[in-house]
Design an enzyme around this catalytic site. Structure first.
Site, PDB file in Angstrom:
ATOM      1  N   HIS A 100       5.816   1.138   2.754  1.00 37.83           N
ATOM      2  CA  HIS A 100       4.678   0.242   2.717  1.00 37.83           C
ATOM      3  C   HIS A 100       3.364   0.038   1.764  1.00 37.83           C
ATOM      4  O   HIS A 100       3.183   1.032   1.071  1.00 37.83           O
ATOM      5  CB  HIS A 100       3.664   0.600   3.870  1.00 37.83           C
ATOM      6  CG  HIS A 100       4.211   2.009   4.343  1.00 37.83           C
ATOM      7  ND1 HIS A 100       4.943   2.845   4.817  1.00 37.83           N
ATOM      8  CD2 HIS A 100       2.578   2.573   4.043  1.00 37.83           C
ATOM      9  CE1 HIS A 100       4.337   3.975   4.214  1.00 37.83           C
ATOM     10  NE2 HIS A 100       2.820   3.536   3.879  1.00 37.83           N
ATOM     11  N   HIS A 102      -0.506  -0.300   1.112  1.00 33.35           N
ATOM     12  CA  HIS A 102      -1.923  -0.027   2.233  1.00 33.35           C
ATOM     13  C   HIS A 102      -3.051  -1.149   1.207  1.00 33.35           C
ATOM     14  O   HIS A 102      -2.804  -1.097   0.007  1.00 33.35           O
ATOM     15  CB  HIS A 102      -2.774   1.338   2.091  1.00 33.35           C
ATOM     16  CG  HIS A 102      -1.650   2.855   2.208  1.00 33.35           C
ATOM     17  ND1 HIS A 102      -2.168   3.130   3.782  1.00 33.35           N
ATOM     18  CD2 HIS A 102      -0.603   2.661   2.206  1.00 33.35           C
ATOM     19  CE1 HIS A 102      -1.730   3.958   3.548  1.00 33.35           C
ATOM     20  NE2 HIS A 102      -1.081   3.875   3.267  1.00 33.35           N
TER      21      HIS A 102
END
Ligand code: 5GP
Ligand code: ZN
Length: 139
Positions: A100, A102
């Protein structure tokens, strides 16, 4: 899809999220514990544990989507700047083992601090750069 992965379950809409964007390769949704309002996570729809496991075209696409999200945060929360963050591996602070990226909106005087820099011998910089060049993959 990894059954016990929270982000796979969010991507598959088995778990709720505040979805901001999705296409055939990625989903982007709000972080449940944001650094600031608008903090968004961009995740591949396929399960890849980290950046090094992720195909280049997906990793590159994530950066393109980060730009879209950033534009939207300028308009919505009036961000003055952004930090992009990718904690790769447990040692680097990765808690969810599904890649992921951010996107964290920043505001003037928000008081957030970036990581500190160290003083090092310039010779060591060139030594490590040389070694790194020899390991850069050509593909
Ligand atoms: P990491 O430390 O692995 O880079 O960051 C994981 C991030 O995922 C954290 O910022 C955390 O708040 C967020 N997160 C963990 N579980 C969930 C969840 O179930 N939903 C959402 N939206 N974010 C989550
Ligand atoms: Zn997953």
């Amino acid at each position: 899809m990894k059954k016990d992965c929270v982000f796979c379950r969010i991507v598959g809409k088995e778990l709720p999220s505040h979805l901001v964007y999705e296409d055939d390769k990625v989903s982007a949704f709000l972080d449940i514990n944001p650094v600031s309002l608008g903090h968004t996570l961009i995740v591949p729809k396929e399960h890849y544990a980290d950046l090094l496991q992720t195909p280049d075209e997906v990793a590159g696409h994530m950066m393109m989507v980060a730009k879209k999200i950033s534009h939207s945060l300028e308009e919505t929360v009036g961000a003055d700047g952004f930090n992009l963050g990718l904690n790769n591996g447990e040692t680097a602070g990765q808690v969810v083992d599904h890649l992921h990226l951010h996107v964290m909106p920043r505001f003037k005087n928000d008081g957030l601090k970036l990581w500190p820099g160290k003083q090092v011998d310039p010779e060591n910089l060139e030594k490590i750069a040389k070694r790194m060049r020899s390991f850069i993959r050509k593909d």
